[in-house]
Design a protein around this motif. Sequence first.
Motif, PDB file in Angstrom:
ATOM      1  N   ALA A  74       7.786  14.265  -2.027  1.00  0.00           N
ATOM      2  CA  ALA A  74       7.779  13.029  -1.245  1.00  0.00           C
ATOM      3  C   ALA A  74       7.681  11.809  -2.154  1.00  0.00           C
ATOM      4  N   SER A  75       6.964  11.942  -3.256  1.00  0.00           N
ATOM      5  CA  SER A  75       6.831  10.864  -4.226  1.00  0.00           C
ATOM      6  C   SER A  75       8.194  10.543  -4.843  1.00  0.00           C
ATOM      7  N   PHE A  76       8.942  11.586  -5.225  1.00  0.00           N
ATOM      8  CA  PHE A  76      10.273  11.404  -5.807  1.00  0.00           C
ATOM      9  C   PHE A  76      11.232  10.792  -4.788  1.00  0.00           C
ATOM     10  N   THR A  77      11.188  11.256  -3.559  1.00  0.00           N
ATOM     11  CA  THR A  77      12.065  10.727  -2.512  1.00  0.00           C
ATOM     12  C   THR A  77      11.807   9.244  -2.276  1.00  0.00           C
ATOM     13  N   ALA A  78      10.548   8.851  -2.257  1.00  0.00           N
ATOM     14  CA  ALA A  78      10.194   7.446  -2.021  1.00  0.00           C
ATOM     15  C   ALA A  78      10.710   6.549  -3.132  1.00  0.00           C
ATOM     16  N   VAL A  79      10.555   6.950  -4.370  1.00  0.00           N
ATOM     17  CA  VAL A  79      10.985   6.100  -5.480  1.00  0.00           C
ATOM     18  C   VAL A  79      12.507   6.083  -5.605  1.00  0.00           C
ATOM     19  N   ARG A  80      13.163   7.149  -5.243  1.00  0.00           N
ATOM     20  CA  ARG A  80      14.624   7.198  -5.351  1.00  0.00           C
ATOM     21  C   ARG A  80      15.287   6.133  -4.488  1.00  0.00           C
ATOM     22  N   GLY A  81      14.839   5.981  -3.263  1.00  0.00           N
ATOM     23  CA  GLY A  81      15.393   4.953  -2.390  1.00  0.00           C
ATOM     24  C   GLY A  81      15.171   3.559  -2.926  1.00  0.00           C
ATOM     25  N   TRP A  82      14.016   3.328  -3.499  1.00  0.00           N
ATOM     26  CA  TRP A  82      13.702   2.015  -4.057  1.00  0.00           C
ATOM     27  C   TRP A  82      14.559   1.734  -5.292  1.00  0.00           C
ATOM     28  N   MET A  83      14.745   2.727  -6.127  1.00  0.00           N
ATOM     29  CA  MET A  83      15.535   2.551  -7.347  1.00  0.00           C
ATOM     30  C   MET A  83      17.006   2.317  -7.055  1.00  0.00           C
ATOM     31  N   ASP A  84      17.511   2.833  -5.959  1.00  0.00           N
ATOM     32  CA  ASP A  84      18.916   2.629  -5.608  1.00  0.00           C
ATOM     33  C   ASP A  84      19.241   1.158  -5.402  1.00  0.00           C
ATOM     34  N   SER A  85      18.234   0.311  -5.127  1.00  0.00           N
ATOM     35  CA  SER A  85      18.477  -1.115  -4.906  1.00  0.00           C
ATOM     36  C   SER A  85      18.385  -1.919  -6.203  1.00  0.00           C
ATOM     37  N   GLN A  86      18.053  -1.287  -7.358  1.00  0.00           N
ATOM     38  CA  GLN A  86      17.916  -2.021  -8.621  1.00  0.00           C
ATOM     39  C   GLN A  86      19.195  -1.936  -9.455  1.00  0.00           C
ATOM     40  N   HIS A  87      19.470  -2.969 -10.288  1.00  0.00           N
ATOM     41  CA  HIS A  87      20.629  -2.995 -11.184  1.00  0.00           C
ATOM     42  C   HIS A  87      20.188  -2.580 -12.580  1.00  0.00           C
ATOM     43  N   GLN A  88      21.099  -1.976 -13.330  1.00  0.00           N
ATOM     44  CA  GLN A  88      20.860  -1.573 -14.720  1.00  0.00           C
ATOM     45  C   GLN A  88      19.637  -0.663 -14.852  1.00  0.00           C
ATOM     46  N   ALA A  89      19.484   0.258 -13.933  1.00  0.00           N
ATOM     47  CA  ALA A  89      18.336   1.159 -13.956  1.00  0.00           C
ATOM     48  C   ALA A  89      18.537   2.251 -15.002  1.00  0.00           C
ATOM     49  N   LEU A  90      17.485   2.542 -15.723  1.00  0.00           N
ATOM     50  CA  LEU A  90      17.466   3.631 -16.688  1.00  0.00           C
ATOM     51  C   LEU A  90      16.483   4.684 -16.200  1.00  0.00           C
TER      52      LEU A  90
ATOM     53  N   TYR B 152       7.330  -8.924  -8.226  1.00  0.00           N
ATOM     54  CA  TYR B 152       8.241  -8.801  -9.364  1.00  0.00           C
ATOM     55  C   TYR B 152       9.249  -9.948  -9.483  1.00  0.00           C
ATOM     56  N   ARG B 153       9.005 -11.054  -8.824  1.00  0.00           N
ATOM     57  CA  ARG B 153       9.938 -12.178  -8.821  1.00  0.00           C
ATOM     58  C   ARG B 153      10.288 -12.651 -10.233  1.00  0.00           C
ATOM     59  N   LYS B 154       9.314 -12.788 -11.112  1.00  0.00           N
ATOM     60  CA  LYS B 154       9.562 -13.297 -12.463  1.00  0.00           C
ATOM     61  C   LYS B 154       9.552 -12.195 -13.519  1.00  0.00           C
ATOM     62  N   ALA B 155       9.625 -10.956 -13.078  1.00  0.00           N
ATOM     63  CA  ALA B 155       9.571  -9.827 -14.008  1.00  0.00           C
ATOM     64  C   ALA B 155      10.899  -9.663 -14.739  1.00  0.00           C
ATOM     65  N   ASP B 156      10.806  -9.260 -15.987  1.00  0.00           N
ATOM     66  CA  ASP B 156      12.001  -8.938 -16.764  1.00  0.00           C
ATOM     67  C   ASP B 156      12.357  -7.460 -16.646  1.00  0.00           C
ATOM     68  N   GLY B 157      11.429  -6.666 -16.156  1.00  0.00           N
ATOM     69  CA  GLY B 157      11.667  -5.238 -15.987  1.00  0.00           C
ATOM     70  C   GLY B 157      10.640  -4.637 -15.046  1.00  0.00           C
ATOM     71  N   ILE B 158      11.005  -3.505 -14.476  1.00  0.00           N
ATOM     72  CA  ILE B 158      10.132  -2.812 -13.538  1.00  0.00           C
ATOM     73  C   ILE B 158      10.122  -1.334 -13.884  1.00  0.00           C
ATOM     74  N   LEU B 159       8.941  -0.741 -13.884  1.00  0.00           N
ATOM     75  CA  LEU B 159       8.808   0.705 -14.046  1.00  0.00           C
ATOM     76  C   LEU B 159       8.460   1.286 -12.683  1.00  0.00           C
ATOM     77  N   ALA B 160       9.291   2.161 -12.182  1.00  0.00           N
ATOM     78  CA  ALA B 160       8.997   2.859 -10.924  1.00  0.00           C
ATOM     79  C   ALA B 160       8.690   4.294 -11.293  1.00  0.00           C
ATOM     80  N   MET B 161       7.491   4.733 -10.979  1.00  0.00           N
ATOM     81  CA  MET B 161       7.050   6.062 -11.396  1.00  0.00           C
ATOM     82  C   MET B 161       6.785   6.931 -10.183  1.00  0.00           C
ATOM     83  N   TYR B 162       6.887   8.236 -10.392  1.00  0.00           N
ATOM     84  CA  TYR B 162       6.628   9.185  -9.322  1.00  0.00           C
ATOM     85  C   TYR B 162       5.970  10.427  -9.890  1.00  0.00           C
ATOM     86  N   ASP B 163       5.431  11.234  -8.992  1.00  0.00           N
ATOM     87  CA  ASP B 163       4.767  12.477  -9.362  1.00  0.00           C
ATOM     88  C   ASP B 163       5.768  13.612  -9.210  1.00  0.00           C
ATOM     89  N   LEU B 164       6.134  14.223 -10.317  1.00  0.00           N
ATOM     90  CA  LEU B 164       7.122  15.296 -10.322  1.00  0.00           C
ATOM     91  C   LEU B 164       6.699  16.484  -9.464  1.00  0.00           C
TER      92      LEU B 164
END
Length: 83
Positions: free
Chosen positions: A47-63, A31-43
């Motif tokens: 465990a899927s939600f827990t994994a993505v939550r930690g990753w999203m905490d490191s991103q800025h301007q997350a929606l 994602y070095r040159k990416a303008d945006g990232i979609l992080a998805m999980y299985d509701l």
Amino acid sequence: MKNVSLDSTTITLQLWDTAGQEFYSITEQYYRKADGILAMYDLTQSASFTAVRGWMDSQHQALFYECSAKTGRNLEELMAELA
């Protein structure tokens, strides 16, 4: 590739699917040159939600968008926001 029309402009999004790789194994090279990232999980998988939550905490301007790959709910809105 996904074409999104906003006003009179067409924007082409290039979407990559990492096929369920663990988020910690995705390095900056993806994602070095990416303008945006979609992080998805299985509701239905906590465990899927827990994994993505930690990753999203490191991103800025997350929606957050609750979408459904099964029904298509909110996908067009998400793509428009990303564009």
